[in-house]
Design an enzyme around this catalytic site. Sequence first.
Site, PDB file in Angstrom:
ATOM      1  N   HIS A 123      98.048 115.459 -37.826  1.00  0.00           N
ATOM      2  CA  HIS A 123      97.490 115.137 -36.443  1.00  0.00           C
ATOM      3  C   HIS A 123      96.237 115.582 -35.989  1.00  0.00           C
ATOM      4  CE1 HIS A 123     101.742 114.020 -34.564  1.00  0.00           C
ATOM      5  NE2 HIS A 123     101.597 114.021 -36.142  1.00  0.00           N
ATOM      6  N   GLU A 139      94.463 111.103 -30.157  1.00  0.00           N
ATOM      7  CA  GLU A 139      95.187 111.492 -31.378  1.00  0.00           C
ATOM      8  C   GLU A 139      95.079 110.736 -32.484  1.00  0.00           C
ATOM      9  OE1 GLU A 139      98.943 113.965 -31.517  1.00  0.00           O
ATOM     10  OE2 GLU A 139      99.602 111.918 -31.086  1.00  0.00           O
TER      11      GLU A 139
END
Length: 158
Positions: A123, A139
Site C-alpha cells: 500500500h 491509497e
Amino acid sequence: MTYEEYYGDAYFILKQTERELLELVKNYPGQEELEDVQPIIYCKSRIKSPDSITAKLRKQGFPGDSQTALERMHDAVGIRIICSFMDDVYEVAEWLCGRKEFEVIEKKDYIAWPKPNGYRSLHLILRMKDGPGKGIQAEIQLRTIAIDFWAAREHQMK
C-alpha cells in the site's frame, strides 16, 4: 445517499484525482509496448462509498461527515494495480514513489510482512501536490494477480 450528496463539490475533485492517477499508471514505462507479459495487467479504481466511509469513520470514533472523511481518511480515492510478478509490484511501487505529482506519506508492505490473516498487498498512501486535487489523499494497492485472486476468494468466503 449519493456520492454527490455526501461529498458535495469535493466529489468532482475526487473523481478527477482518480482519473489522474489512472492515467499516470497507464503511462508506466513498458505498458505501451506489445509484450506478452506486461508489468501491469490491469487496474481497478473507486471512490469510497458514503456508507463505507461513514462506517469506517464511526468505527474509529469520528463523526461520519464528508469533511471529517476528507481530513481523516486516506482512502477516499483508491487504486488497485494488479501486476504479473512480485518483482513488477516492487518496480511499479518504486516508480510511483519517485513521481513528483504527489508525496508518498506512508508505505505499508504487507507482502514482505503479511497480516496475521494472510492478507498480502503493498500500500502507498499519498497526497496530491498540485492542481484541483491538491491535498487530496489516495491509497494505491499493488499486488500480483495470484495474490489478488486469493484476496478476492477470501473476501467472498467472509
